[in-house]
Design a protein around this motif. Structure first.
Motif, PDB file in Angstrom:
ATOM      1  N   GLN A 185      31.579  42.629  49.423  1.00  0.00           N
ATOM      2  CA  GLN A 185      32.380  41.767  50.288  1.00  0.00           C
ATOM      3  C   GLN A 185      33.218  40.777  49.476  1.00  0.00           C
ATOM      4  O   GLN A 185      34.407  40.590  49.742  1.00  0.00           O
ATOM      5  CB  GLN A 185      31.467  41.005  51.255  1.00  0.00           C
ATOM      6  N   ARG A 186      32.609  40.130  48.494  1.00  0.00           N
ATOM      7  CA  ARG A 186      33.320  39.119  47.708  1.00  0.00           C
ATOM      8  C   ARG A 186      34.501  39.727  46.951  1.00  0.00           C
ATOM      9  O   ARG A 186      35.609  39.166  46.939  1.00  0.00           O
ATOM     10  CB  ARG A 186      32.346  38.458  46.729  1.00  0.00           C
ATOM     11  N   ASP A 187      34.284  40.887  46.332  1.00  0.00           N
ATOM     12  CA  ASP A 187      35.371  41.551  45.596  1.00  0.00           C
ATOM     13  C   ASP A 187      36.520  41.925  46.524  1.00  0.00           C
ATOM     14  O   ASP A 187      37.695  41.787  46.163  1.00  0.00           O
ATOM     15  CB  ASP A 187      34.835  42.797  44.894  1.00  0.00           C
ATOM     16  N   ILE A 188      36.182  42.413  47.722  1.00  0.00           N
ATOM     17  CA  ILE A 188      37.224  42.806  48.680  1.00  0.00           C
ATOM     18  C   ILE A 188      38.013  41.580  49.143  1.00  0.00           C
ATOM     19  O   ILE A 188      39.245  41.636  49.305  1.00  0.00           O
ATOM     20  CB  ILE A 188      36.591  43.546  49.874  1.00  0.00           C
ATOM     21  N   GLN A 189      37.328  40.460  49.362  1.00  0.00           N
ATOM     22  CA  GLN A 189      38.015  39.232  49.768  1.00  0.00           C
ATOM     23  C   GLN A 189      39.019  38.782  48.707  1.00  0.00           C
ATOM     24  O   GLN A 189      40.134  38.346  49.019  1.00  0.00           O
ATOM     25  CB  GLN A 189      36.987  38.126  50.012  1.00  0.00           C
ATOM     26  N   ILE A 190      38.636  38.900  47.434  1.00  0.00           N
ATOM     27  CA  ILE A 190      39.546  38.524  46.342  1.00  0.00           C
ATOM     28  C   ILE A 190      40.778  39.425  46.331  1.00  0.00           C
ATOM     29  O   ILE A 190      41.916  38.960  46.181  1.00  0.00           O
ATOM     30  CB  ILE A 190      38.808  38.595  44.995  1.00  0.00           C
ATOM     31  N   LEU A 191      40.545  40.729  46.538  1.00  0.00           N
ATOM     32  CA  LEU A 191      41.663  41.676  46.529  1.00  0.00           C
ATOM     33  C   LEU A 191      42.632  41.383  47.676  1.00  0.00           C
ATOM     34  O   LEU A 191      43.864  41.397  47.488  1.00  0.00           O
ATOM     35  CB  LEU A 191      41.135  43.104  46.631  1.00  0.00           C
ATOM     36  N   MET A 192      42.095  41.123  48.855  1.00  0.00           N
ATOM     37  CA  MET A 192      42.956  40.859  49.999  1.00  0.00           C
ATOM     38  C   MET A 192      43.661  39.511  49.860  1.00  0.00           C
ATOM     39  O   MET A 192      44.812  39.352  50.277  1.00  0.00           O
ATOM     40  CB  MET A 192      42.135  40.893  51.295  1.00  0.00           C
ATOM     41  N   GLY A 193      42.995  38.525  49.256  1.00  0.00           N
ATOM     42  CA  GLY A 193      43.626  37.222  49.050  1.00  0.00           C
ATOM     43  C   GLY A 193      44.803  37.293  48.101  1.00  0.00           C
ATOM     44  O   GLY A 193      45.755  36.502  48.200  1.00  0.00           O
ATOM     45  N   SER A 194      44.770  38.240  47.171  1.00  0.00           N
ATOM     46  CA  SER A 194      45.864  38.359  46.204  1.00  0.00           C
ATOM     47  C   SER A 194      47.172  38.783  46.858  1.00  0.00           C
ATOM     48  O   SER A 194      48.260  38.560  46.299  1.00  0.00           O
ATOM     49  CB  SER A 194      45.479  39.360  45.109  1.00  0.00           C
ATOM     50  N   LEU A 195      47.097  39.381  48.064  1.00  0.00           N
ATOM     51  CA  LEU A 195      48.317  39.828  48.741  1.00  0.00           C
ATOM     52  C   LEU A 195      49.244  38.657  49.071  1.00  0.00           C
ATOM     53  O   LEU A 195      50.457  38.826  49.190  1.00  0.00           O
ATOM     54  CB  LEU A 195      47.949  40.583  50.024  1.00  0.00           C
ATOM     55  N   VAL A 196      48.677  37.470  49.225  1.00  0.00           N
ATOM     56  CA  VAL A 196      49.477  36.284  49.556  1.00  0.00           C
ATOM     57  C   VAL A 196      50.486  35.983  48.452  1.00  0.00           C
ATOM     58  O   VAL A 196      51.586  35.491  48.711  1.00  0.00           O
ATOM     59  CB  VAL A 196      48.551  35.073  49.790  1.00  0.00           C
ATOM     60  N   TYR A 197      50.119  36.291  47.207  1.00  0.00           N
ATOM     61  CA  TYR A 197      50.964  35.967  46.054  1.00  0.00           C
ATOM     62  C   TYR A 197      51.804  37.158  45.594  1.00  0.00           C
ATOM     63  O   TYR A 197      52.404  37.103  44.530  1.00  0.00           O
ATOM     64  CB  TYR A 197      50.093  35.493  44.888  1.00  0.00           C
ATOM     65  N   LEU A 198      51.851  38.201  46.411  1.00  0.00           N
ATOM     66  CA  LEU A 198      52.545  39.409  45.980  1.00  0.00           C
ATOM     67  C   LEU A 198      54.043  39.156  45.785  1.00  0.00           C
ATOM     68  O   LEU A 198      54.660  39.707  44.861  1.00  0.00           O
ATOM     69  CB  LEU A 198      52.316  40.523  47.010  1.00  0.00           C
ATOM     70  N   ARG A 199      54.629  38.327  46.618  1.00  0.00           N
ATOM     71  CA  ARG A 199      56.066  38.076  46.524  1.00  0.00           C
ATOM     72  C   ARG A 199      56.437  37.350  45.228  1.00  0.00           C
ATOM     73  O   ARG A 199      57.491  37.595  44.654  1.00  0.00           O
ATOM     74  CB  ARG A 199      56.530  37.256  47.746  1.00  0.00           C
ATOM     75  N   HIS A 200      55.570  36.461  44.770  1.00  0.00           N
ATOM     76  CA  HIS A 200      55.848  35.692  43.557  1.00  0.00           C
ATOM     77  C   HIS A 200      55.314  36.372  42.289  1.00  0.00           C
ATOM     78  O   HIS A 200      55.597  35.903  41.184  1.00  0.00           O
ATOM     79  CB  HIS A 200      55.228  34.293  43.672  1.00  0.00           C
TER      80      HIS A 200
END
Length: 348
Positions: A185-200
Motif C-alpha cells: 500500500q505505501r509503495d503504491i501511494q508514493i507512485l500515485m502521489g508522484s503523478l501530481v508532479y508529472l507536469r513539472h
C-alpha cells in the motif's frame, strides 16, 4: 655593420639563462625523486607476486580426484551448466560435442528462457519478464516473492519518466497494482502521489528517488533469484562458488602444508577427503547446518552423526563411544549417568 650590444642587455640575458638553468635543474631533480619513489614501488611488485602467488600447488591437490570417467562427466556437466547460466550457449554446445556430454533439452530450455529474459531486462525491456511473472504468479506467491509487483512498479516509473504525455497511460496502467494493494500500500501511494508532479518533471520533485538507475540491476538480481528458486537451482553457479572457495582456501592450505613439512609430520594430512584445519569461507557459503562436536572439536558427518543424550546435551557418536566406560556414560557437561544406547541421533 652589426649593431652594438649593450652591456645591460647582456646582463639581463645572463640572469634569464641562469634562472632557466636553475628551473630546469630543479625540475629534473623533482622528476628523478618521483621516479625513485615509483621505481621503488614497481620493483616490489615482482617480489609481492612471488610471495603471494605460488606456482607449485600440487602439494595440496589430490591428483587422482578427476581420474574416473564418472567424475570427469560430472565436471563437464558442471562447466556446461555454468556456460548456460552465463548465456554462452554456443560455447556450451561445442563443449558438449567435444567432451561427449549429452544434455537433455529439458535441462537446457530453462536456461535459454532465463537468459532471454535477463537480456531483455538489461536492455530495459520489461515485457518478457512481466509475461513470465504473470504465467508463474501462483508459484511466485508461494515463495512470498515481490517480483511481479516490482516489475509493474518499474514499468510505471518508466512511464513517469516519459513526462506529461504518458499521464493517461500511467493512470490506466495503475490498475495493475490492485492485486498488490494490501501488501504494498505505501509503495503504491508514493507512485500515485508522484503523478501530481508529472507536469513539472519527476526529477525536479520530492519523488526524484523513483528515477534511480540502480533499480534495473536490482530487478535483474530479484528475477534471477526467484527464477532459480522455481527451477530448483542455486542463485549462483556451483562452478563459480567452487572456484571462489578454492581461491580462499588455497593460500591457507599452502601455509599449513609448509608448517607440516617444517615440523616433519607429513603423515598428519593424507588428502583422504579431509582438510587438516577448518577454513572459514564466510557466511555466503553457508548452505546447510553444521554441528561440531564440543568434545572432539570435529565436524560431524554421516558416519559420525550428532547424538542427543538424555540430559539434552549433544555430542558426536565418536565422543559417545570414547566416553563410554563399562556400559555406562557420564555426560561431560552434567553429572547425569546414563546408558549409551539411550542416546538418539539428531538430523539437522
Amino acid at each position: 655593420p652589426a649593431l652594438p650590444i649593450h652591456k645591460p642587455y647582456l646582463s639581463v640575458l645572463s640572469q634569464t639563462m641562469a634562472q632557466c638553468c636553475k628551473n630546469i635543474k630543479e625540475t629534473v631533480q623533482l622528476l628523478a625523486s618521483r621516479h625513485k619513489d615509483i621505481h621503488g614501488s614497481v620493483s616490489k611488485v615482482g617480489k609481492a607476486i612471488d610471495r603471494n602467488f605460488d606456482a607449485e600447488v600440487s602439494a595440496v591437490v589430490a591428483e587422482t580426484v578427476w581420474d574416473s570417467p564418472e567424475r570427469q562427466k560430472y565436471l563437464s556437466e558442471t562447466i556446461v551448466e555454468h556456460l548456460y547460466r552465463q548465456g554462452m550457449l554456443s560455447v556450451a554446445e561445442d563443449l558438449c560435442q567435444e567432451s561427449g556430454v549429452v544434455i537433455d533439452m529439458s535441462m537446457k530450455q530453462p536456461f535459454l528462457e532465463l537468459n532471454r529474459i535477463l537480456e531483455a531486462l538489461r536492455m530495459q525491456n520489461l515485457r518478457p519478464a512481466l509475461e513470465w511473472a504473470v504465467t508463474n504468479r501462483q508459484r511466485l506467491l508461494d515463495l512470498n516473492s515481490t517480483l511481479e509487483f516490482k516489475l509493474h512498479r518499474l514499468y510505471f516509473i518508466s512511464l513517469l519518466n516519459g513526462g506529461i504525455t504518458n499521464q493517461l497511460e500511467a493512470l490506466q496502467y495503475a490498475r495493475h497494482f490492485q492485486p498488490f494493494a494490501s501488501q504494498h500500500q505505501r509503495d503504491i501511494q508514493i507512485l500515485m502521489g508522484s503523478l501530481v508532479y508529472l507536469r513539472h518533471g519527476i526529477e525536479n520533485s520530492p519523488y526524484r528517488s523513483l528515477l534511480e538507475t540502480n533499480q534495473w540491476a536490482e530487478i535483474c538480481n530479484i528475477f534471477t533469484r526467484d527464477a532459480c528458486a522455481l527451477l530448483g537451482l542455486s542463485v549462483e553457479s556451483p562452478l563459480s562458488v567452487s572456484f571462489a572457495s578454492g581461491c580462499m582456501a588455497l593460500p591457507v592450505l599452502m601455509n599449513i602444508k609448509q608448517v607440516i613439512e617444517q615440523r616433519q609430520c607429513s603423515g598428519v594430512w593424507t588428502h583422504k577427503d579431509e582438510l587438516p584445519i577448518e577454513i572459514d569461507l564466510g557466511k555466503k557459503c553457508w548452505y546447510h547446518s553444521v554441528f561440531a562436536c564440543p568434545i572432539l572439536r570435529q565436524q560431524t558427518s554421516e558416519s559420525n552423526p550428532p547424538m542427543k543424550l538424555i540430559c539434552g546435551h549433544v555430542i558426536s557418536r565418536d565422543a559417545l563411544n570414547k566416553l563410554t566406560n563399562a556400559g555406562k556414560l557420564k555426560c561431560p557437561y552434567c553429572p547425569m549417568e546414563q546408558n549409551p544406547s539411550d542416546a538418539k541421533q539428531i538430523f539437522f
